[in-house]
Motif scaffolding. Structure first.
Motif, PDB file in Angstrom:
ATOM      1  N   LEU A 186     -67.614  19.778 -22.955  1.00 43.85           N
ATOM      2  CA  LEU A 186     -68.613  20.496 -23.735  1.00 43.85           C
ATOM      3  C   LEU A 186     -69.997  19.884 -23.570  1.00 43.85           C
ATOM      4  O   LEU A 186     -70.144  18.706 -23.225  1.00 43.85           O
ATOM      5  N   ILE A 187     -70.997  20.713 -23.862  1.00 43.67           N
ATOM      6  CA  ILE A 187     -72.389  20.274 -23.860  1.00 43.67           C
ATOM      7  C   ILE A 187     -73.069  20.883 -25.077  1.00 43.67           C
ATOM      8  O   ILE A 187     -72.859  22.062 -25.398  1.00 43.67           O
ATOM      9  N   PRO A 188     -73.848  20.090 -25.866  1.00 38.71           N
ATOM     10  CA  PRO A 188     -74.555  20.652 -27.020  1.00 38.71           C
ATOM     11  C   PRO A 188     -75.637  21.632 -26.580  1.00 38.71           C
ATOM     12  O   PRO A 188     -76.358  21.369 -25.614  1.00 38.71           O
ATOM     13  N   ALA A 189     -75.732  22.747 -27.289  1.00 36.46           N
ATOM     14  CA  ALA A 189     -76.699  23.795 -26.953  1.00 36.46           C
ATOM     15  C   ALA A 189     -77.599  24.063 -28.156  1.00 36.46           C
ATOM     16  O   ALA A 189     -77.127  24.478 -29.217  1.00 36.46           O
ATOM     17  N   ILE A 190     -78.883  23.808 -27.986  1.00 37.40           N
ATOM     18  CA  ILE A 190     -79.876  24.062 -29.030  1.00 37.40           C
ATOM     19  C   ILE A 190     -80.482  25.438 -28.762  1.00 37.40           C
ATOM     20  O   ILE A 190     -80.869  25.747 -27.634  1.00 37.40           O
ATOM     21  N   VAL A 191     -80.565  26.266 -29.808  1.00 36.58           N
ATOM     22  CA  VAL A 191     -81.104  27.620 -29.668  1.00 36.58           C
ATOM     23  C   VAL A 191     -82.432  27.707 -30.399  1.00 36.58           C
ATOM     24  O   VAL A 191     -82.533  27.357 -31.578  1.00 36.58           O
ATOM     25  N   GLN A 192     -83.460  28.194 -29.696  1.00 36.76           N
ATOM     26  CA  GLN A 192     -84.829  28.225 -30.212  1.00 36.76           C
ATOM     27  C   GLN A 192     -85.389  29.641 -30.119  1.00 36.76           C
ATOM     28  O   GLN A 192     -85.168  30.339 -29.125  1.00 36.76           O
ATOM     29  N   ASP A 193     -86.108  30.061 -31.156  1.00 35.12           N
ATOM     30  CA  ASP A 193     -86.740  31.376 -31.174  1.00 35.12           C
ATOM     31  C   ASP A 193     -87.907  31.400 -30.186  1.00 35.12           C
ATOM     32  O   ASP A 193     -88.802  30.562 -30.246  1.00 35.12           O
ATOM     33  N   ASP A 194     -87.896  32.372 -29.279  1.00 41.83           N
ATOM     34  CA  ASP A 194     -88.943  32.465 -28.261  1.00 41.83           C
ATOM     35  C   ASP A 194     -90.310  32.731 -28.870  1.00 41.83           C
ATOM     36  O   ASP A 194     -91.326  32.229 -28.377  1.00 41.83           O
ATOM     37  N   SER A 228     -91.472  32.184 -32.272  1.00 39.71           N
ATOM     38  CA  SER A 228     -92.018  31.210 -33.208  1.00 39.71           C
ATOM     39  C   SER A 228     -91.801  29.761 -32.803  1.00 39.71           C
ATOM     40  O   SER A 228     -92.473  28.862 -33.315  1.00 39.71           O
ATOM     41  N   GLY A 229     -90.859  29.516 -31.896  1.00 37.61           N
ATOM     42  CA  GLY A 229     -90.535  28.140 -31.534  1.00 37.61           C
ATOM     43  C   GLY A 229     -89.584  27.478 -32.508  1.00 37.61           C
ATOM     44  O   GLY A 229     -89.206  26.316 -32.332  1.00 37.61           O
ATOM     45  N   LYS A 230     -89.158  28.201 -33.545  1.00 38.91           N
ATOM     46  CA  LYS A 230     -88.270  27.638 -34.551  1.00 38.91           C
ATOM     47  C   LYS A 230     -86.881  27.380 -33.961  1.00 38.91           C
ATOM     48  O   LYS A 230     -86.345  28.199 -33.228  1.00 38.91           O
ATOM     49  N   VAL A 231     -86.310  26.230 -34.299  1.00 38.86           N
ATOM     50  CA  VAL A 231     -84.937  25.934 -33.900  1.00 38.86           C
ATOM     51  C   VAL A 231     -83.998  26.750 -34.784  1.00 38.86           C
ATOM     52  O   VAL A 231     -84.060  26.666 -36.012  1.00 38.86           O
ATOM     53  N   LEU A 232     -83.139  27.528 -34.166  1.00 37.95           N
ATOM     54  CA  LEU A 232     -82.286  28.455 -34.910  1.00 37.95           C
ATOM     55  C   LEU A 232     -80.899  27.893 -35.200  1.00 37.95           C
ATOM     56  O   LEU A 232     -80.354  28.106 -36.277  1.00 37.95           O
ATOM     57  N   MET A 233     -80.316  27.197 -34.235  1.00 34.89           N
ATOM     58  CA  MET A 233     -78.945  26.725 -34.422  1.00 34.89           C
ATOM     59  C   MET A 233     -78.587  25.695 -33.363  1.00 34.89           C
ATOM     60  O   MET A 233     -79.304  25.532 -32.362  1.00 34.89           O
ATOM     61  N   LEU A 234     -77.484  25.016 -33.614  1.00 33.21           N
ATOM     62  CA  LEU A 234     -76.891  24.108 -32.645  1.00 33.21           C
ATOM     63  C   LEU A 234     -75.428  24.507 -32.478  1.00 33.21           C
ATOM     64  O   LEU A 234     -74.708  24.671 -33.463  1.00 33.21           O
ATOM     65  N   ALA A 235     -75.006  24.687 -31.249  1.00 35.95           N
ATOM     66  CA  ALA A 235     -73.614  25.021 -30.959  1.00 35.95           C
ATOM     67  C   ALA A 235     -73.200  24.262 -29.709  1.00 35.95           C
ATOM     68  O   ALA A 235     -73.933  23.384 -29.232  1.00 35.95           O
ATOM     69  N   TYR A 236     -72.026  24.594 -29.189  1.00 34.79           N
ATOM     70  CA  TYR A 236     -71.532  23.906 -27.992  1.00 34.79           C
ATOM     71  C   TYR A 236     -71.097  24.909 -26.938  1.00 34.79           C
ATOM     72  O   TYR A 236     -70.653  26.010 -27.254  1.00 34.79           O
ATOM     73  N   MET A 237     -71.258  24.516 -25.694  1.00 35.38           N
ATOM     74  CA  MET A 237     -70.854  25.341 -24.563  1.00 35.38           C
ATOM     75  C   MET A 237     -69.907  24.557 -23.673  1.00 35.38           C
ATOM     76  O   MET A 237     -70.066  23.342 -23.513  1.00 35.38           O
ATOM     77  N   ASN A 238     -68.941  25.262 -23.093  1.00 31.40           N
ATOM     78  CA  ASN A 238     -68.221  24.690 -21.964  1.00 31.40           C
ATOM     79  C   ASN A 238     -68.765  25.367 -20.705  1.00 31.40           C
ATOM     80  O   ASN A 238     -69.688  26.187 -20.784  1.00 31.40           O
ATOM     81  N   GLU A 239     -68.223  25.054 -19.566  1.00 33.82           N
ATOM     82  CA  GLU A 239     -68.761  25.607 -18.327  1.00 33.82           C
ATOM     83  C   GLU A 239     -68.666  27.128 -18.299  1.00 33.82           C
ATOM     84  O   GLU A 239     -69.585  27.816 -17.842  1.00 33.82           O
ATOM     85  N   GLU A 240     -67.551  27.676 -18.825  1.00 37.08           N
ATOM     86  CA  GLU A 240     -67.381  29.122 -18.826  1.00 37.08           C
ATOM     87  C   GLU A 240     -68.415  29.796 -19.720  1.00 37.08           C
ATOM     88  O   GLU A 240     -68.992  30.834 -19.354  1.00 37.08           O
ATOM     89  N   ALA A 241     -68.671  29.225 -20.893  1.00 38.56           N
ATOM     90  CA  ALA A 241     -69.663  29.794 -21.807  1.00 38.56           C
ATOM     91  C   ALA A 241     -71.054  29.772 -21.188  1.00 38.56           C
ATOM     92  O   ALA A 241     -71.825  30.731 -21.323  1.00 38.56           O
ATOM     93  N   VAL A 267     -78.510  21.308 -23.493  1.00 33.84           N
ATOM     94  CA  VAL A 267     -79.171  22.517 -22.998  1.00 33.84           C
ATOM     95  C   VAL A 267     -80.000  23.143 -24.121  1.00 33.84           C
ATOM     96  O   VAL A 267     -79.598  23.124 -25.294  1.00 33.84           O
ATOM     97  N   LEU A 268     -81.167  23.654 -23.757  1.00 36.94           N
ATOM     98  CA  LEU A 268     -82.057  24.343 -24.694  1.00 36.94           C
ATOM     99  C   LEU A 268     -82.149  25.803 -24.288  1.00 36.94           C
ATOM    100  O   LEU A 268     -82.549  26.121 -23.163  1.00 36.94           O
ATOM    101  N   LEU A 269     -81.765  26.697 -25.197  1.00 38.70           N
ATOM    102  CA  LEU A 269     -81.795  28.134 -24.953  1.00 38.70           C
ATOM    103  C   LEU A 269     -82.922  28.755 -25.759  1.00 38.70           C
ATOM    104  O   LEU A 269     -82.943  28.659 -26.988  1.00 38.70           O
ATOM    105  N   THR A 270     -83.872  29.357 -25.081  1.00 39.57           N
ATOM    106  CA  THR A 270     -84.956  30.068 -25.755  1.00 39.57           C
ATOM    107  C   THR A 270     -84.579  31.545 -25.786  1.00 39.57           C
ATOM    108  O   THR A 270     -84.319  32.135 -24.738  1.00 39.57           O
ATOM    109  N   VAL A 271     -84.536  32.122 -26.991  1.00 40.70           N
ATOM    110  CA  VAL A 271     -83.962  33.461 -27.139  1.00 40.70           C
ATOM    111  C   VAL A 271     -84.854  34.394 -27.951  1.00 40.70           C
ATOM    112  O   VAL A 271     -85.735  33.953 -28.697  1.00 40.70           O
ATOM    113  N   ILE A 272     -84.579  35.680 -27.805  1.00 41.59           N
ATOM    114  CA  ILE A 272     -85.135  36.702 -28.694  1.00 41.59           C
ATOM    115  C   ILE A 272     -83.993  37.137 -29.602  1.00 41.59           C
ATOM    116  O   ILE A 272     -83.059  37.813 -29.163  1.00 41.59           O
ATOM    117  N   PRO A 273     -84.019  36.737 -30.873  1.00 38.39           N
ATOM    118  CA  PRO A 273     -82.908  37.051 -31.767  1.00 38.39           C
ATOM    119  C   PRO A 273     -82.997  38.472 -32.329  1.00 38.39           C
ATOM    120  O   PRO A 273     -84.091  38.958 -32.634  1.00 38.39           O
TER     121      PRO A 273
END
Length: 210
Positions: free
Chosen positions: A12-20, A22-35, A80-86
């Motif tokens: 697994l690798i920790p994944a930080i999700v950020q709003d594209d 506002s820049g606000k951090v939205l959540m922290l989750a985990y990914m494996n290679e398939e995810a 990993v840092l994911l910048t998203v449009i929620p």
């Protein structure tokens, strides 16, 4: 780049999700290679549930999906840092971000204040509140807002000519607020403005700064 990612002993690798926007951090989750691969393929966030031992697509049941704009890895390539449009709240509680329990020993950040004001303006447009200044502006119409933008711009000029930093701060804040109301009235978004600024002023390799 994925070949160099350092997954932990559980794959697994920790994944930080950020709003594209506002820049606000939205959540922290985990990914494996398939995810991670499914996220890259679908441009939607996919994670691995450590409790359920399975993949899950954010928003698959709630509708609060996250469109991925950018993926970045840290210097050690073990996060990993994911910048998203929620499409809705990131938290299962209904909160915009999972990080809403603030320490009493710290001050609240002003990082996303512009976007919070934009949200308030939109809410006043859809749900007018009697006596609220923003509601008053919407009731008066665009000519009133245009007049206020002109007045505040003039006040900024006067403050700058006087080299009065306090006046400049207050008047620029007034100008920004009324400009935000004007943008709402004309259906122009902050994202639209950012896109124009990016195209005009983002310096790329080999380009000169204007």
């Amino acid at each position: 780049m994925i070949d160099n990612i350092k997954f932990d002993e559980n794959g697994l690798i920790p994944a930080i999700v950020q709003d594209d926007a506002s820049g606000k951090v939205l959540m922290l989750a985990y990914m494996n290679e398939e995810a991670l691969n499914k996220t890259l393929e679908t441009k939607e966030t996919w994670f691995y549930s450590r409790s359920r031992k399975e993949l899950w697509n954010k928003g698959a049941t709630s509708g609060n999906k996250q469109q991925v704009k950018q993926i970045a890895f840290d210097c050690d390539q073990d996060a990993v840092l994911l910048t998203v449009i929620p499409a809705g709240p990131a938290c299962h509680t209904g909160e915009e971000s999972c990080f809403f329990n603030f320490s009493e020993q710290t001050e609240r950040t002003t990082q996303d204040v512009i976007h919070r004001i934009v949200d308030v303006i939109e809410d006043r447009r859809n749900n007018p509140i009697e006596g609220a200044y923003t509601t008053y502006l919407f009731n008066e119409g665009i000519d009133k807002v245009l007049k206020k933008v002109g007045e505040e711009a003039s006040e900024v000029i006067i403050g700058a000519k006087n080299n009065d930093k306090e006046e400049i701060k207050w008047e620029v804040a007034d100008l920004i607020y009324h400009t935000l109301v004007l943008l709402n009235m004309t259906d122009v978004t902050i994202a639209d403005i950012k896109e124009v600024l990016y195209k005009r002023h983002m310096v790329k390799k080999g380009d000169s700064d204007d």
